[in-house]
Design an enzyme around this catalytic site. Structure first.
Site, PDB file in Angstrom:
ATOM      1  N   HIS A 130       0.817  -1.217   0.000  1.00  0.00           N
ATOM      2  CA  HIS A 130       0.000   0.000   0.000  1.00  0.00           C
ATOM      3  C   HIS A 130       0.857   1.277   0.000  1.00  0.00           C
ATOM      4  CE1 HIS A 130      -3.644   2.120   0.012  1.00  0.00           C
ATOM      5  NE2 HIS A 130      -4.341   1.399   0.868  1.00  0.00           N
ATOM      6  N   ARG A 131       2.155   1.165   0.233  1.00  0.00           N
ATOM      7  CA  ARG A 131       3.019   2.360   0.119  1.00  0.00           C
ATOM      8  C   ARG A 131       3.189   2.756  -1.339  1.00  0.00           C
ATOM      9  NH1 ARG A 131       8.167  -0.035   3.104  1.00  0.00           N
ATOM     10  NH2 ARG A 131       7.494  -1.751   1.769  1.00  0.00           N
TER      11      ARG A 131
END
Ligand code: CAO
Length: 245
Positions: A218-219
């Site tokens: 998700h980064r």
């Protein structure tokens, strides 16, 4: 964190101690780091592979004499390369040297695939999968999987992957949440296709549906991009002609 619980199991019943294999010790440390350090999310989806499976069965008849087994995994590798080209951030790594503030986008497509061996899990890599056809990929994955089972993979054959596929399709199950193989930023888990009733707008029709589970960092990737990646992959698998578009 609390210390790991220490229990004298022998107090409760008979036990046996078995050392972990070398592969399990190495992969365990990697899996631990990747599970703890990556903010990972998994999107589940289904792809209609009715026509693709019929095509695969037909190809297998045609290529039987040449000893080539065309596998679902080979089609998945090819479809993933097309999806990775359309969504390049899935084929990237975070630049940790530079303080995790940049993405390194790779203009090569080396696809790893999880291979189960008696000593544990290994991930051989099909290099330059974008330049290879499904038949060649099928042969290469079969050779690499055999080498993996024989414990004969070289370090070079297990390095450089830009994306990984973990297929449990030959075994079973519906969905699972694969752990990203860092420094990659996504991994596709595949389970066993099964015939299900699917609404076509007028009636329920039997279709062969392949369960897909895409885990992403998700980064680097947002949920919307992951949903688009899965939807595109599903379109390709439903109609493989789209791969040439
Ligand atoms: N749905 C339904 N059937 C499938 C399928 C799918 N998604 N994928 C394969 N099959 C069927 C094939 O049709 C084949 O059937 P036949 O023997 O009747 O032809 C059978 O399953 C075996 O398939 P295959 O020869 O194509 O092999 P595979 O792609 O399933 O497996 C490999 C190759 C290397 C991926 C496998 O040996 C393996 O190691 N799998 C485990 C990977 C793993 O452990 N992942 C988890 C990692 S996290 O711990």
């Amino acid at each position: 964190l609390l210390p790991w619980p220490k229990v004298d199991f022998a107090k409760f019943g008979p036990i046996e101690r078995r050392e972990l294999s070398r592969i399990k010790r190495i992969s365990g440390a990697n899996l631990m780091r990747n599970a703890v350090m990556i903010p990972a999310v998994t999107n589940h989806d289904d792809a209609d592979v009715t026509e693709l499976e019929a095509f695969r069965v037909q190809l297998n008849k045609e290529y039987e004499k040449q000893g080539i087994k065309v596998t679902m995994l080979a089609f998945l590798i090819k479809a993933c390369v097309a999806a990775l080209k359309k969504f390049p951030e899935f084929n990237s790594s975070l630049d940790v040297e530079g303080g995790s503030e940049a993405l390194i986008l790779k203009n090569y497509w080396h696809i790893g695939f999880a291979a189960d061996t008696p000593n544990g899990l290994v991930v051989p890599v099909v290099r330059d999968a974008d330049r290879k056809g499904v038949l060649q990929i099928a042969q290469e994955t079969a050779e690499l999987a055999q080498k993996a089972r024989d414990g004969k993979l070289s370090p070079a054959e297990m390095s450089g992957a830009t994306f990984t596929i973990s297929s449990l399709g030959g075994i079973g199950g519906r969905y699972f949440t694969p752990i990203i193989n860092a420094p990659e930023v996504a991994i596709l888990g595949v389970c066993k296709a099964r015939t299900e009733p699917v609404w076509n707008g007028q009636a329920f029709v039997p279709r062969l549906m392949l369960p897909l589970s895409l885990t992403w960092d998700h980064r680097v990737i947002d949920g919307a991009a992951a949903a688009r990646f899965n939807a595109y992959l599903g379109q390709l698998l439903a109609d493989f002609r789209r791969i040439v578009l």
